[in-house]
Motif scaffolding. Structure first.
Motif, PDB file in Angstrom:
ATOM      1  N   CYS A 119      37.090   4.118   1.361  1.00 19.98           N
ATOM      2  CA  CYS A 119      37.477   3.465   0.142  1.00 19.98           C
ATOM      3  C   CYS A 119      38.403   3.148  -0.452  1.00 19.98           C
ATOM      4  O   CYS A 119      38.065   4.785  -1.260  1.00 19.98           O
ATOM      5  N   ARG A 120      39.492   2.343  -1.610  1.00 20.09           N
ATOM      6  CA  ARG A 120      40.354   2.875  -2.004  1.00 20.09           C
ATOM      7  C   ARG A 120      39.172   3.044  -3.520  1.00 20.09           C
ATOM      8  O   ARG A 120      39.983   3.543  -4.324  1.00 20.09           O
ATOM      9  N   ASP A 121      38.773   2.823  -3.501  1.00 23.81           N
ATOM     10  CA  ASP A 121      37.677   2.204  -5.063  1.00 23.81           C
ATOM     11  C   ASP A 121      37.416   4.018  -5.195  1.00 23.81           C
ATOM     12  O   ASP A 121      37.368   4.209  -6.069  1.00 23.81           O
ATOM     13  N   CYS A 122      35.981   4.153  -4.734  1.00 22.80           N
ATOM     14  CA  CYS A 122      35.299   5.650  -4.704  1.00 22.80           C
ATOM     15  C   CYS A 122      35.774   6.958  -3.849  1.00 22.80           C
ATOM     16  O   CYS A 122      35.570   7.918  -4.063  1.00 22.80           O
ATOM     17  N   GLY A 123      36.667   6.275  -3.265  1.00 25.91           N
ATOM     18  CA  GLY A 123      37.333   7.798  -2.009  1.00 25.91           C
ATOM     19  C   GLY A 123      36.173   7.386  -0.647  1.00 25.91           C
ATOM     20  O   GLY A 123      36.307   9.025  -0.259  1.00 25.91           O
ATOM     21  N   HIS A 124      35.424   6.791  -0.507  1.00 29.10           N
ATOM     22  CA  HIS A 124      33.919   7.531  -0.138  1.00 29.10           C
ATOM     23  C   HIS A 124      34.479   7.423   2.263  1.00 29.10           C
ATOM     24  O   HIS A 124      35.490   6.253   1.431  1.00 29.10           O
ATOM     25  N   GLY A 125      34.898   8.571   2.791  1.00 30.72           N
ATOM     26  CA  GLY A 125      34.807   8.162   4.199  1.00 30.72           C
ATOM     27  C   GLY A 125      33.628   7.494   4.725  1.00 30.72           C
ATOM     28  O   GLY A 125      32.528   7.964   5.031  1.00 30.72           O
ATOM     29  N   PHE A 126      33.658   6.804   6.081  1.00 27.38           N
ATOM     30  CA  PHE A 126      32.769   6.120   6.939  1.00 27.38           C
ATOM     31  C   PHE A 126      33.508   5.598   8.357  1.00 27.38           C
ATOM     32  O   PHE A 126      34.912   5.868   8.004  1.00 27.38           O
ATOM     33  N   ASP A 127      33.005   5.480   8.944  1.00 29.20           N
ATOM     34  CA  ASP A 127      33.138   4.771  10.614  1.00 29.20           C
ATOM     35  C   ASP A 127      33.248   3.383  10.586  1.00 29.20           C
ATOM     36  O   ASP A 127      32.287   3.147   9.832  1.00 29.20           O
ATOM     37  N   GLU A 165      42.045  -6.620  10.876  1.00 37.12           N
ATOM     38  CA  GLU A 165      42.607  -6.901   9.727  1.00 37.12           C
ATOM     39  C   GLU A 165      41.938  -8.082   9.460  1.00 37.12           C
ATOM     40  O   GLU A 165      42.111  -8.683   8.477  1.00 37.12           O
ATOM     41  N   ALA A 166      41.776  -9.235  10.307  1.00 37.81           N
ATOM     42  CA  ALA A 166      40.249 -10.244  10.035  1.00 37.81           C
ATOM     43  C   ALA A 166      39.676 -10.136   9.588  1.00 37.81           C
ATOM     44  O   ALA A 166      39.018 -10.792   7.810  1.00 37.81           O
ATOM     45  N   GLN A 167      38.466  -9.027   9.345  1.00 40.69           N
ATOM     46  CA  GLN A 167      37.082  -8.946   8.599  1.00 40.69           C
ATOM     47  C   GLN A 167      38.089  -8.178   7.450  1.00 40.69           C
ATOM     48  O   GLN A 167      37.249  -9.065   6.147  1.00 40.69           O
ATOM     49  N   GLY A 168      38.678  -8.168   7.270  1.00 44.02           N
ATOM     50  CA  GLY A 168      39.306  -7.137   5.624  1.00 44.02           C
ATOM     51  C   GLY A 168      39.943  -8.348   4.974  1.00 44.02           C
ATOM     52  O   GLY A 168      39.428  -8.505   3.823  1.00 44.02           O
ATOM     53  N   ALA A 169      40.327  -9.688   5.341  1.00 45.41           N
ATOM     54  CA  ALA A 169      41.302 -10.378   4.883  1.00 45.41           C
ATOM     55  C   ALA A 169      40.002 -11.513   4.159  1.00 45.41           C
ATOM     56  O   ALA A 169      40.796 -11.834   3.470  1.00 45.41           O
ATOM     57  N   ARG A 170      38.985 -11.566   5.282  1.00 47.00           N
ATOM     58  CA  ARG A 170      37.731 -11.938   4.430  1.00 47.00           C
ATOM     59  C   ARG A 170      36.283 -10.996   3.786  1.00 47.00           C
ATOM     60  O   ARG A 170      35.987 -11.863   3.286  1.00 47.00           O
ATOM     61  N   LYS A 171      37.374  -9.733   3.086  1.00 47.88           N
ATOM     62  CA  LYS A 171      36.206  -9.789   2.435  1.00 47.88           C
ATOM     63  C   LYS A 171      35.496  -9.399   3.375  1.00 47.88           C
ATOM     64  O   LYS A 171      33.796  -9.149   2.756  1.00 47.88           O
ATOM     65  N   PRO A 211      29.934   1.804   1.934  1.00 46.52           N
ATOM     66  CA  PRO A 211      28.424   1.389   2.365  1.00 46.52           C
ATOM     67  C   PRO A 211      27.578   2.243   1.209  1.00 46.52           C
ATOM     68  O   PRO A 211      26.636   2.245   0.371  1.00 46.52           O
ATOM     69  N   VAL A 212      28.487   2.684  -0.052  1.00 38.04           N
ATOM     70  CA  VAL A 212      28.328   3.630  -1.579  1.00 38.04           C
ATOM     71  C   VAL A 212      28.699   2.721  -2.409  1.00 38.04           C
ATOM     72  O   VAL A 212      27.157   2.652  -3.240  1.00 38.04           O
ATOM     73  N   CYS A 213      29.953   1.935  -3.203  1.00 37.91           N
ATOM     74  CA  CYS A 213      29.299   1.226  -3.534  1.00 37.91           C
ATOM     75  C   CYS A 213      29.877  -0.014  -3.540  1.00 37.91           C
ATOM     76  O   CYS A 213      29.955  -0.842  -4.521  1.00 37.91           O
ATOM     77  N   GLU A 214      29.918  -0.469  -2.426  1.00 37.36           N
ATOM     78  CA  GLU A 214      30.213  -2.002  -1.945  1.00 37.36           C
ATOM     79  C   GLU A 214      31.688  -2.809  -2.963  1.00 37.36           C
ATOM     80  O   GLU A 214      31.417  -4.002  -2.552  1.00 37.36           O
ATOM     81  N   GLY A 215      32.446  -1.602  -2.220  1.00 38.18           N
ATOM     82  CA  GLY A 215      34.210  -2.770  -2.882  1.00 38.18           C
ATOM     83  C   GLY A 215      34.308  -2.714  -1.828  1.00 38.18           C
ATOM     84  O   GLY A 215      33.972  -1.818  -0.698  1.00 38.18           O
ATOM     85  N   HIS A 216      35.143  -3.664  -2.015  1.00 37.46           N
ATOM     86  CA  HIS A 216      35.944  -4.173  -0.927  1.00 37.46           C
ATOM     87  C   HIS A 216      36.958  -3.738  -0.687  1.00 37.46           C
ATOM     88  O   HIS A 216      37.596  -4.113   0.532  1.00 37.46           O
ATOM     89  N   SER A 265      20.586  -3.285  -2.211  1.00 33.67           N
ATOM     90  CA  SER A 265      22.074  -2.652  -2.362  1.00 33.67           C
ATOM     91  C   SER A 265      21.912  -0.597  -2.116  1.00 33.67           C
ATOM     92  O   SER A 265      21.043  -0.577  -2.048  1.00 33.67           O
ATOM     93  N   GLY A 266      23.630  -1.078  -2.517  1.00 37.40           N
ATOM     94  CA  GLY A 266      23.471   0.615  -1.625  1.00 37.40           C
ATOM     95  C   GLY A 266      22.794   1.343  -3.239  1.00 37.40           C
ATOM     96  O   GLY A 266      22.931   2.707  -3.176  1.00 37.40           O
ATOM     97  N   GLN A 267      23.447   1.133  -4.221  1.00 37.22           N
ATOM     98  CA  GLN A 267      22.708   1.423  -5.407  1.00 37.22           C
ATOM     99  C   GLN A 267      21.799   1.484  -5.303  1.00 37.22           C
ATOM    100  O   GLN A 267      21.007   2.350  -6.271  1.00 37.22           O
ATOM    101  N   GLU A 268      20.749   1.117  -5.529  1.00 36.20           N
ATOM    102  CA  GLU A 268      19.664   1.015  -5.286  1.00 36.20           C
ATOM    103  C   GLU A 268      18.454   1.758  -4.561  1.00 36.20           C
ATOM    104  O   GLU A 268      17.492   2.458  -4.468  1.00 36.20           O
ATOM    105  N   VAL A 269      19.414   1.997  -2.565  1.00 37.10           N
ATOM    106  CA  VAL A 269      18.499   2.881  -1.772  1.00 37.10           C
ATOM    107  C   VAL A 269      18.969   4.095  -2.707  1.00 37.10           C
ATOM    108  O   VAL A 269      18.597   5.143  -2.532  1.00 37.10           O
ATOM    109  N   ARG A 270      20.337   4.440  -3.539  1.00 32.83           N
ATOM    110  CA  ARG A 270      20.924   5.817  -4.048  1.00 32.83           C
ATOM    111  C   ARG A 270      19.872   6.409  -4.542  1.00 32.83           C
ATOM    112  O   ARG A 270      18.960   6.840  -4.535  1.00 32.83           O
ATOM    113  N   GLY A 271      19.288   5.071  -5.833  1.00 37.00           N
ATOM    114  CA  GLY A 271      18.172   6.190  -6.712  1.00 37.00           C
ATOM    115  C   GLY A 271      16.627   6.157  -5.739  1.00 37.00           C
ATOM    116  O   GLY A 271      16.177   6.379  -6.627  1.00 37.00           O
TER     117      GLY A 271
END
Length: 151
Positions: A8-16, A26-32, A37-42, A126-132
């Motif tokens: 994630c470019r927003d928070c740096g979290h790594g995932f698979d 590429e298509a999924q990324g273009a369609r947002k 899974p951590v910050c829900e950033g696109h 949301s991911g934030q709610e689950v973390r809480g």
């Protein structure tokens, strides 16, 4: 299927992530449709990966397992069976639990603190709610998608 290490470019979290092809990623990324899974950033991008090279197991060690029992890779058959078991668990939760919709985190807290009847619930959070919830010691697990959800 192709497994990519993602970041994630927003928070740096790594995932698979698993994709049918590079074009599918590429298509999924273009369609947002890709989200962290951590910050829900696109801002999801491919991360640098080392190649997956199968090696012969050391004597006395089970193939596919690292020291300490963590799975490093699993044959497709075993992974498919595990995923099927997770889907069966999700069906059981949906059949026996109470759907609370977007109010999942709030209702989970009410049950945990004795303000509502103790029962099995499921819904959206949301991911934030689950973390809480996890920080408060309240168990919350994501349910895998089911094939019937697409109908």
């Amino acid at each position: 299927m192709i497994r990519y290490a993602l970041r994630c470019r927003d928070c740096g979290h790594g995932f698979d992530g698993w994709f049918r092809s590079s074009a599918d990623f590429e298509a999924q990324g273009a369609r947002k449709l890709l989200a962290c899974p951590v910050c829900e950033g696109h801002g999801v991008e491919k991360a640098l990966m080392s190649p997956a090279v199968a090696a012969a197991p050391e004597p006395g060690r089970t193939p596919g397992h690292a020291p300490g029992g963590a799975v490093t890779s699993a044959p497709v058959g075993e992974a498919a069976e595990l995923y099927r078991q997770l889907q069966d668990m999700a069906r059981k939760v949906r059949n026996e639990g109470h759907y609370v919709g977007a109010g999942f985190a709030e209702e989970a807290r009410r049950i945990h603190y004795g303000e509502a009847e103790g029962r099995q619930i499921y819904g959206e959070a949301s991911g934030q709610e689950v973390r809480g919830l996890l920080e408060e010691g309240i168990a919350a697990l994501p349910l895998p998608p089911l094939p019937e959800d697409k109908n």
